[in-house]
Design a protein around this motif. Structure first.
Motif, PDB file in Angstrom:
ATOM      1  N   GLY A  38     108.858  54.211  40.334  1.00 24.13           N
ATOM      2  CA  GLY A  38     108.648  53.944  41.741  1.00 24.13           C
ATOM      3  C   GLY A  38     107.751  52.735  41.944  1.00 24.13           C
ATOM      4  O   GLY A  38     106.802  52.493  41.178  1.00 24.13           O
ATOM      5  N   TYR A  39     108.042  51.981  42.999  1.00 25.92           N
ATOM      6  CA  TYR A  39     107.308  50.731  43.224  1.00 25.92           C
ATOM      7  C   TYR A  39     107.381  50.362  44.692  1.00 25.92           C
ATOM      8  O   TYR A  39     108.390  50.612  45.367  1.00 25.92           O
ATOM      9  N   THR A  40     106.299  49.778  45.207  1.00 27.55           N
ATOM     10  CA  THR A  40     106.287  49.236  46.556  1.00 27.55           C
ATOM     11  C   THR A  40     105.320  48.064  46.603  1.00 27.55           C
ATOM     12  O   THR A  40     104.373  47.978  45.800  1.00 27.55           O
ATOM     13  N   GLY A  41     105.601  47.153  47.506  1.00 29.12           N
ATOM     14  CA  GLY A  41     104.744  45.983  47.646  1.00 29.12           C
ATOM     15  C   GLY A  41     105.017  45.252  48.943  1.00 29.12           C
ATOM     16  O   GLY A  41     106.099  45.375  49.535  1.00 29.12           O
ATOM     17  N   LEU A  42     104.014  44.492  49.407  1.00 24.04           N
ATOM     18  CA  LEU A  42     104.173  43.680  50.609  1.00 24.04           C
ATOM     19  C   LEU A  42     103.197  42.514  50.543  1.00 24.04           C
ATOM     20  O   LEU A  42     102.274  42.488  49.716  1.00 24.04           O
ATOM     21  N   VAL A  43     103.430  41.559  51.430  1.00 24.74           N
ATOM     22  CA  VAL A  43     102.576  40.377  51.540  1.00 24.74           C
ATOM     23  C   VAL A  43     102.018  40.344  52.950  1.00 24.74           C
ATOM     24  O   VAL A  43     102.758  40.471  53.933  1.00 24.74           O
ATOM     25  N   ALA A  44     100.712  40.174  53.066  1.00 26.41           N
ATOM     26  CA  ALA A  44     100.039  40.075  54.358  1.00 26.41           C
ATOM     27  C   ALA A  44      99.010  38.953  54.280  1.00 26.41           C
ATOM     28  O   ALA A  44      98.044  39.041  53.501  1.00 26.41           O
ATOM     29  N   ASP A  45      99.244  37.898  55.050  1.00 30.54           N
ATOM     30  CA  ASP A  45      98.319  36.760  55.109  1.00 30.54           C
ATOM     31  C   ASP A  45      98.036  36.202  53.717  1.00 30.54           C
ATOM     32  O   ASP A  45      96.880  36.035  53.303  1.00 30.54           O
ATOM     33  N   ASN A  46      99.103  35.915  52.979  1.00 28.92           N
ATOM     34  CA  ASN A  46      99.044  35.331  51.639  1.00 28.92           C
ATOM     35  C   ASN A  46      98.329  36.225  50.626  1.00 28.92           C
ATOM     36  O   ASN A  46      97.923  35.747  49.557  1.00 28.92           O
ATOM     37  N   LYS A  47      98.189  37.471  50.937  1.00 25.95           N
ATOM     38  CA  LYS A  47      97.603  38.442  50.011  1.00 25.95           C
ATOM     39  C   LYS A  47      98.693  39.450  49.639  1.00 25.95           C
ATOM     40  O   LYS A  47      99.453  39.902  50.490  1.00 25.95           O
ATOM     41  N   ILE A  48      98.750  39.786  48.374  1.00 19.43           N
ATOM     42  CA  ILE A  48      99.820  40.629  47.844  1.00 19.43           C
ATOM     43  C   ILE A  48      99.271  42.023  47.560  1.00 19.43           C
ATOM     44  O   ILE A  48      98.257  42.176  46.855  1.00 19.43           O
ATOM     45  N   TYR A  49      99.981  43.034  48.076  1.00 20.51           N
ATOM     46  CA  TYR A  49      99.593  44.427  47.879  1.00 20.51           C
ATOM     47  C   TYR A  49     100.741  45.132  47.153  1.00 20.51           C
ATOM     48  O   TYR A  49     101.885  45.144  47.640  1.00 20.51           O
ATOM     49  N   THR A  50     100.431  45.711  46.023  1.00 23.33           N
ATOM     50  CA  THR A  50     101.449  46.399  45.238  1.00 23.33           C
ATOM     51  C   THR A  50     100.907  47.745  44.763  1.00 23.33           C
ATOM     52  O   THR A  50      99.691  47.935  44.603  1.00 23.33           O
ATOM     53  N   ALA A  51     101.837  48.668  44.518  1.00 25.79           N
ATOM     54  CA  ALA A  51     101.478  49.993  44.004  1.00 25.79           C
ATOM     55  C   ALA A  51     102.581  50.461  43.083  1.00 25.79           C
ATOM     56  O   ALA A  51     103.752  50.512  43.480  1.00 25.79           O
ATOM     57  N   THR A  52     102.211  50.774  41.855  1.00 23.88           N
ATOM     58  CA  THR A  52     103.200  51.226  40.875  1.00 23.88           C
ATOM     59  C   THR A  52     102.490  51.752  39.638  1.00 23.88           C
ATOM     60  O   THR A  52     101.252  51.872  39.605  1.00 23.88           O
ATOM     61  N   LEU A  53     103.287  52.042  38.610  1.00 20.68           N
ATOM     62  CA  LEU A  53     102.763  52.396  37.295  1.00 20.68           C
ATOM     63  C   LEU A  53     102.760  51.128  36.451  1.00 20.68           C
ATOM     64  O   LEU A  53     103.826  50.581  36.161  1.00 20.68           O
ATOM     65  N   TYR A  54     101.598  50.677  36.068  1.00 21.12           N
ATOM     66  CA  TYR A  54     101.477  49.447  35.307  1.00 21.12           C
ATOM     67  C   TYR A  54     101.371  49.757  33.812  1.00 21.12           C
ATOM     68  O   TYR A  54     101.130  50.886  33.399  1.00 21.12           O
ATOM     69  N   GLY A  55     101.533  48.713  32.998  1.00 23.00           N
ATOM     70  CA  GLY A  55     101.453  48.864  31.554  1.00 23.00           C
ATOM     71  C   GLY A  55     102.813  49.034  30.923  1.00 23.00           C
ATOM     72  O   GLY A  55     103.787  49.415  31.583  1.00 23.00           O
ATOM     73  N   PHE A  56     102.894  48.739  29.624  1.00 25.98           N
ATOM     74  CA  PHE A  56     104.173  48.799  28.917  1.00 25.98           C
ATOM     75  C   PHE A  56     104.752  50.205  28.923  1.00 25.98           C
ATOM     76  O   PHE A  56     105.957  50.395  29.054  1.00 25.98           O
ATOM     77  N   HIS A  57     103.885  51.191  28.784  1.00 24.41           N
ATOM     78  CA  HIS A  57     104.347  52.576  28.774  1.00 24.41           C
ATOM     79  C   HIS A  57     104.188  53.241  30.136  1.00 24.41           C
ATOM     80  O   HIS A  57     104.471  54.439  30.261  1.00 24.41           O
ATOM     81  N   GLY A  58     103.746  52.506  31.148  1.00 20.96           N
ATOM     82  CA  GLY A  58     103.657  53.042  32.497  1.00 20.96           C
ATOM     83  C   GLY A  58     102.650  54.147  32.653  1.00 20.96           C
ATOM     84  O   GLY A  58     102.835  55.037  33.477  1.00 20.96           O
ATOM     85  N   GLY A  59     101.562  54.096  31.928  1.00 25.83           N
ATOM     86  CA  GLY A  59     100.580  55.169  31.990  1.00 25.83           C
ATOM     87  C   GLY A  59      99.465  54.942  32.983  1.00 25.83           C
ATOM     88  O   GLY A  59      98.634  55.820  33.182  1.00 25.83           O
TER      89      GLY A  59
END
Length: 837
Positions: free
Chosen positions: A179-200
């Motif tokens: 699962g992943y979501t993201g947006l841009v607001a006033d040249n600032k990037i907001y993202t939310a997800t599982l990061y890392g190679f193994h998604g931990g």
């Protein structure tokens, strides 16, 4: 409602559902109430296949995983992020020649490294575009998984070219399936997800000016599935100088079973402030405004929760206080297909974040409402004019006690409940995935919300929101091959409104309405489609009609405006003792079927021969009393109207007649077969009687009898006697004498195949002087034995001196037997030889 029968009938879909709930671990109370939920289950009015859809267009390019959409409505361009490619499509026609494409694949070395770390043939070692948003006035911001090494780049909108990619580990997931979501607001990037190679590692990150803001280490999200996010401009026309908010929707697995009434999965909405910069000493580079609240979609009277959030659609309206959020939910029991749509307001969400906090009770190890003192300014709040008056201009100026409190109290006590405290739509035996909402102005000058809800098997449910109820207009098959609908967007103006759908296999564009499918006034009116109206002859798209004075539409009730109609009478003649089937071709799946015969409703309980199977009436073993008029009516929206009428006529029993015809046919066939076999037997018998006997007529007076005494076609020689069947009789007559040559009459022999001409005959009176010189040593014997075809002998008997011939006949017979005994071991000559006598 409590008095309703809660049993499940065997063999029904609900009975199968009950068995699945038992294997899924559903409580007995939930199982007993599940069927009651179906009372509010929305029934789809009309089913439309792909060939029935208006303006159905499939994107011609080969594309996979077209799951990321970004719409530039004013420019009429839809940007599509897929696997290894980015498209720019014309929203008027996705197959227009103005289509642009950027090929963005991972380098071969990165792909090889990904395959080595996973396994050969691993499909996810591509560059899946997961983030595609407008960054500024000239560029888009795009990020892809890039073979499990996320990269980002800027897209020049005018030239549609890609800048040099750079690593984006904090802006995109490694795995394209999480699962992943993201947006841009006033040249600032907001993202939310599982990061890392193994998604931990799960995190919500803000990237700006080469820095990043993350969640506090003490706040750990457990197996979250991020669904969507939205920006709400709460600073616009704010009397308190509030800040804009970022809302993130996700599902989280709880480690404590006692939390939230023992539910292991919950749907949540988190909130952060757009201007959050982290703390000064406490919460450095961490969120100071992160809070989360549970979002609920349930049926309270049944204690049934739809606790898995699958997608969110934000219906932005001005002012922002009128923003409506639609959530698509499913059940946590994966083998139970049931979905719901709940509606929320931004005011209800704000209310939850302004209420009391929760805290963990260490003794009981579960979450409970916090009743202690709350420091000021309020923890988790954005910077307002009141904060600025106290000298707190940014989050860096917040006191440490406020930041310490927000570290330990990130969960709110109040829940976000839906409008009306119940789902807007519930649907069994289906999994909803995505949805969009359109607003349509009907002929009554009222605005109606029309929902387009995608399913997990490639269909779209079209549902109109009428007051407190939801009416399912139609169900459209968008993809022929079942696959989840993963992206939806509405494009075009009111005159040309279309829906663009994205899934694994490609992009589809369809019109939002198919009014042509309604063939009658009642079908058009009771469809209750705000896009459609009846003009007196046909069902038309309202938005395409300049003159709307003669149009008829009834969205609220769906039963007014049409004159009484009559169904055409069809004559059906059936024989006795057979089953009669009468269909009722309803145009709506939400209508109930009513059959009548002789003024009485069918099927009657006293007559089991009348049975109703869905829209079909079955009359078992028709008799003479079943003749008459049958009428099928549809009952819908308080209206009963005719659909089909039949004039049934019962004929005499014809089954016995058919049996007699079959018997006569069989008897005739047997008689013909008998005659044919008899003729064949007679022919074979006559052929066998004539076999081996042939006649020939000689012009001479003498007659001869030919006997085959040796060779493959000779008769058996048994005890010195020859079979009489092997004689060829030559009928005597006047003509040549015994000295005539045999060759003169050989042409008259009727033999198949004809033998070759025999050699000339030997003299009848042998010369005693030369008897001993004969080749075979048969001195003094009459030359009555001739060799035929190299291996057979013929005895010639002439009508003359019978005694002389008889003596010669018996003497040479004994000699011939001896000679044949010797020839058993000798090789037969290939050519005719006069010596073989």
């Amino acid at each position: 409602m409590d008095n309703m029968d809660t049993s499940f009938k065997e063999g029904t879909a609900d009975a199968g559902l009950l068995k699945r709930t038992q294997s899924a671990g559903v409580t007995e109370r939930v199982r007993q109430h599940l069927w009651r939920i179906w009372i509010g289950d929305v029934s789809v009015g009309t089913l439309l296949q792909t060939e029935d859809l208006r303006e159905y267009t499939q994107f011609g390019q080969t594309v996979s995983n077209s799951t990321t959409f970004w719409l530039e409505e004013q420019q009429k361009v839809l940007y599509v992020g897929a696997r290894d490619v980015i498209y720019a499509l014309n929203t008027n026609n996705i197959n227009d020649q103005s289509m642009k494409m950027i090929r963005w694949e991972a380098l071969p070395a990165k792909t090889k490294d990904c395959l080595n770390k996973h396994r050969q043939g691993f499909e996810n070692c591509h560059n899946y575009i997961r983030f595609l948003r407008r960054f500024n006035g000239t560029h888009l911001y795009a990020c892809g998984t890039y073979a499990f090494l996320p990269h980002c780049a800027y897209v020049d909108i005018k030239r549609f070219t890609l800048s040099a990619p750079f690593e984006g580990k904090d802006s995109c997931p490694y795995d394209p399936t999480v699962g992943y979501t993201g947006l841009v607001a006033d040249n600032k990037i907001y993202t939310a997800t599982l990061y890392g190679f193994h998604g931990g590692q799960a995190d919500i990150i803000k990237s700006f000016d080469g820095r990043s803001l993350k969640m506090v280490d003490s706040v750990i999200l457990k197996a979250p599935n991020f669904v969507d996010s939205m920006l709400v401009r709460e600073s616009v026309e704010s009397s308190e100088g509030d800040d804009d908010k970022i809302y993130i929707f996700f599902t989280e697995k709880l480690g404590d079973e006692n939390a939230f009434n023992g539910k292991p999965l919950v749907s949540l909405v988190a909130r952060v402030c757009k201007s959050d910069e982290g703390g000064n000493r406490t919460l450095q580079k961490k969120w100071t405004s992160f809070l989360k609240a549970r979002i609920v979609c349930s049926i309270p009277e049944y204690d049934f929760n739809f606790n898995i959030l699958r997608s969110v659609f934000v219906f932005n309206q001005k002012p922002w206080q009128n923003t409506i959020i639609y959530g698509v939910f499913g059940s946590q029991w994966q083998n139970i297909q049931i979905s719901a749509v709940c509606q929320y307001t931004i005011a209800d969400i704000r209310k939850a974040f302004e209420g009391p906090y929760k805290e963990v009770q260490e003794s009981a190890r579960w979450w409970a409402r916090y009743n202690g003192a709350v420091p000021t300014p309020r923890p988790g709040s954005c910077i307002t004019d009141a904060f600025k008056k106290e000298g707190i201009k940014t989050s860096r100026d917040l006191p440490d006690n406020v930041l310490e409190f927000v570290k330990e109290h990130t969960l709110m006590d109040e829940e976000v409940r839906p409008v009306g405290s119940r789902p807007l739509v519930t649907k069994k035996l289906v999994n909803y995935t995505k949805m969009v909402v359109d607003t349509v102005t009907a002929l009554d000058d009222k605005q109606y919300s029309v929902m387009f809800i995608g399913t997990a098997d490639g269909w779209i449910h079209k549902v109109v929101h009428i007051g407190a109820i939801a009416h399912a207009i139609e169900e459209m098959q968008v993809y022929k091959e079942p696959q989840p609908v993963e992206s939806l967007v509405l494009v075009g103006d009111q005159l040309q409104r279309t829906l663009i759908v994205g899934a694994q296999s490609g992009v589809i564009q369809v019109a939002v309405s198919s009014c042509h499918k309604y063939r009658s006034c009642l079908d058009c009116i009771m469809g209750r489609d705000p896009y459609c109206a009846w003009d007196g002859e046909n069902c038309q798209e309202v938005q395409l009609q300049k003159d709307r004075t003669g149009l008829i539409q009834d969205i609220v009730n769906g039963n007014k405006g049409c004159l009484k109609s009559k169904a055409d009478v069809l004559i059906k003649t059936v024989p006795k003792d057979v089953d009669l089937f009468l269909p009722c071709p309803l145009g709506s799946n939400t209508a109930a079927v009513l059959w009548t015969f002789g003024g009485k409703e069918l099927p009657g309980g006293s007559e089991p021969r009348y049975q109703q199977d869905g829209k079909l009436l079955v009359v078992r073993q028709v008799q003479a009393g079943d003749a008459g008029s049958y009428h099928c009516h549809a009952r819908e929206n308080g209206l009963v109207y005719p659909v089909a009428s039949y004039d049934v006529r019962v004929g005499q029993g014809w089954m016995s007649t058919i049996r007699e015809i079959i018997y006569l046919f069989l008897i005739a066939a047997l008689g013909v077969a008998t005659v044919v076999l008899s003729i064949l037997c007679i022919y074979l018998c006559c052929s066998s009687a004539r076999r081996g006997k042939r006649r020939m007529h000689l012009s001479g007076a003498s007659g001869m009898e030919l006997q085959n005494v040796a060779g493959s076609t000779a008769g058996k020689c048994e005890e010195g006697r020859y079979s009489g069947e092997r004689f060829l009789k030559i009928i005597p007559g006047e003509g040549a004498t015994a000295g005539n040559h045999l060759s003169s009459t050989a042409a008259m022999v009727d033999l198949l195949p004809p033998p070759p001409p025999p050699p000339p005959p030997l003299p009848l009176a042998p010369d005693p002087a030369t008897a001993g010189a004969t080749p075979n040593g048969l001195a003094g014997l009459p030359h009555v034995l001739r060799k035929m075809n190299g291996n057979s002998y013929v005895l010639l008997r002439q009508a003359g001196d019978v005694d002389t011939i008889s003596s010669h006949y018996h003497s040479f017979t004994e000699e011939l037997s001896k000679m044949l005994e010797k020839r058993k071991h000798a090789q037969l000559v290939d050519k005719l030889d006069e010596s073989s006598v």
